[in-house]
Enzyme design. Structure first.
Site, mmCIF file in Angstrom:
data_model
loop_
_atom_site.group_PDB
_atom_site.id
_atom_site.type_symbol
_atom_site.label_atom_id
_atom_site.label_comp_id
_atom_site.label_asym_id
_atom_site.label_seq_id
_atom_site.Cartn_x
_atom_site.Cartn_y
_atom_site.Cartn_z
ATOM 1 N N TYR A 92 -18.715 -0.726 -51.724
ATOM 2 C CA TYR A 92 -19.064 0.646 -51.348
ATOM 3 C C TYR A 92 -17.904 1.258 -50.563
ATOM 4 O O TYR A 92 -17.461 2.380 -50.841
ATOM 5 C CB TYR A 92 -20.339 0.640 -50.505
ATOM 6 C CG TYR A 92 -20.739 1.989 -49.961
ATOM 7 C CD1 TYR A 92 -21.188 2.994 -50.801
ATOM 8 C CD2 TYR A 92 -20.691 2.250 -48.588
ATOM 9 C CE1 TYR A 92 -21.572 4.231 -50.299
ATOM 10 C CE2 TYR A 92 -21.072 3.477 -48.077
ATOM 11 C CZ TYR A 92 -21.511 4.465 -48.937
ATOM 12 O OH TYR A 92 -21.888 5.692 -48.430
ATOM 13 N N SER B 267 -17.448 11.429 -48.409
ATOM 14 C CA SER B 267 -16.997 10.053 -48.262
ATOM 15 C C SER B 267 -18.001 9.349 -47.364
ATOM 16 O O SER B 267 -19.197 9.599 -47.427
ATOM 17 C CB SER B 267 -15.583 10.011 -47.686
ATOM 18 O OG SER B 267 -15.126 8.683 -47.570
ATOM 19 N N SER C 65 -31.541 15.404 -55.108
ATOM 20 C CA SER C 65 -32.933 14.983 -55.165
ATOM 21 C C SER C 65 -33.452 14.507 -53.816
ATOM 22 O O SER C 65 -34.661 14.500 -53.574
ATOM 23 C CB SER C 65 -33.112 13.870 -56.206
ATOM 24 O OG SER C 65 -32.325 12.737 -55.862
ATOM 25 N N LYS D 149 -15.297 4.406 -51.519
ATOM 26 C CA LYS D 149 -15.066 5.544 -50.632
ATOM 27 C C LYS D 149 -13.592 5.667 -50.266
ATOM 28 O O LYS D 149 -13.065 6.783 -50.141
ATOM 29 C CB LYS D 149 -15.928 5.412 -49.369
ATOM 30 C CG LYS D 149 -17.425 5.545 -49.640
ATOM 31 C CD LYS D 149 -17.774 6.858 -50.306
ATOM 32 C CE LYS D 149 -19.266 7.036 -50.495
ATOM 33 N NZ LYS D 149 -19.592 8.308 -51.190
#
Length: 283
Positions: free
Chosen positions: A154, A140, A22, A158
């Site tokens: 976060y 990643s 998107s 990853k």
């Protein structure tokens, strides 16, 4: 991620599924690949945000709703992909967002939501698509090499994704399936606004660290940073995977390279400093 993007007329297309188109990197990558004649399943939680791909590339783009946190939408998207293209050659895991807040501040619900999208979402996609495909890829972040204060979860998601990719690679490379982990530096996308979730708690002890990063940035022109060129990055990725010596990881941009080099250097120095103590434990 791993995929082929040939600039010649051919009888067989590569058929790709891209999670998260998107905006940002996914949107630009989809545009690059479709413009080069690839067939692609373009996905988003809100299909209206990607409908222009259907209109511009009616023969080669299939736009479908997909939420990586909802298995039923994944299964439906995969089913539609097989029905239209007959096979899936490439998976590009791109969906994700960043939770910002100190480790002490973030709630279990926020942490789970972060991992549910950034890690478990990728796992769901891999498990659903792998039986139909030949190549795989995961986005990643340089956060896996150097996580900033305020973005620990976060970075953790990853790191988990990179660990998964390492084990997955050893399982599926003998089957002829490639895995490439992409570690991007900063790009001028709406990630810094749309894809940032800020924890509302504020512990004063973190005012000089995590709390400084509790911001969203909509006007990136005011940010002094070595930004990467989106078009060049998409071209690099599509070209590099065609090489027989394609890497297991690729850093995007000079900032990412600097962080990667520092990570390797610091780790090597630490290993050497404590080598004697570590080796003294051998029985």
């Amino acid at each position: 991620m791993a995929f082929l993007s040939k600039k010649i007329v051919r009888s067989e297309y590569e058929n790709m599924v891209v999670a998260g188109c998107s905006s940002g990197f996914g949107k630009n990558l989809a545009e690059t690949l479709l413009s080069e004649g690839e067939q692609m399943v373009v996905t988003a939680r809100n299909p209206e945000t990607i409908q222009h791909f259907d209109e511009k590339y009616p023969q080669t783009a299939l736009c479908v709703r997909l939420d990586v946190t909802k298995k039923d939408t994944i299964d439906s998207a995969v089913k539609e992909a097989i029905e239209k293209f007959g096979k899936i050659d490439v998976l590009i895991n791109n969906a994700g967002y960043c939770l910002r807040g100190a480790v002490e501040e973030c709630t279990e619900e926020e942490i789970y939501a972060e991992f549910n999208t950034n890690f478990f979402g990728a796992v769901r996609m891999i498990q659903a698509v792998l039986p139909h495909m030949r190549k795989a890829g995961n986005y990643s972040s340089i956060a896996a090499l150097d996580t900033s204060a305020g973005s620990a979860f976060y970075g953790a998601a990853k790191c988990a994704l990179e660990g998964l990719s390492c084990g997955l690679r050893k399982e599926i490379e003998p089957l002829g399936i490639k895995v490439l982990v992409v570690e991007p530096g900063p790009f001028k996308t709406d990630f810094f606004d749309r894809s940032i979730d800020i924890n509302p708690n504020r512990i004063s002890a973190y005012d000089n660290t995590a709390n400084k990063r509790k911001v969203k940035i909509s006007d990136l022109s005011k940010v002094d940073m070595k930004w990467c060129g989106m078009g060049r990055a998409c071209k690099l990725i599509t070209d590099i995977i065609q090489r027989p010596d394609a890497p297991h990881h690729i850093l995007l941009g000079s900032m990412a390279v600097g962080i990667g080099e520092k990570f390797v250097k610091d780790r090597a120095e630490e290993i050497q400093k404590w080598k004697e103590a570590s080796e003294s434990l051998d029985a």
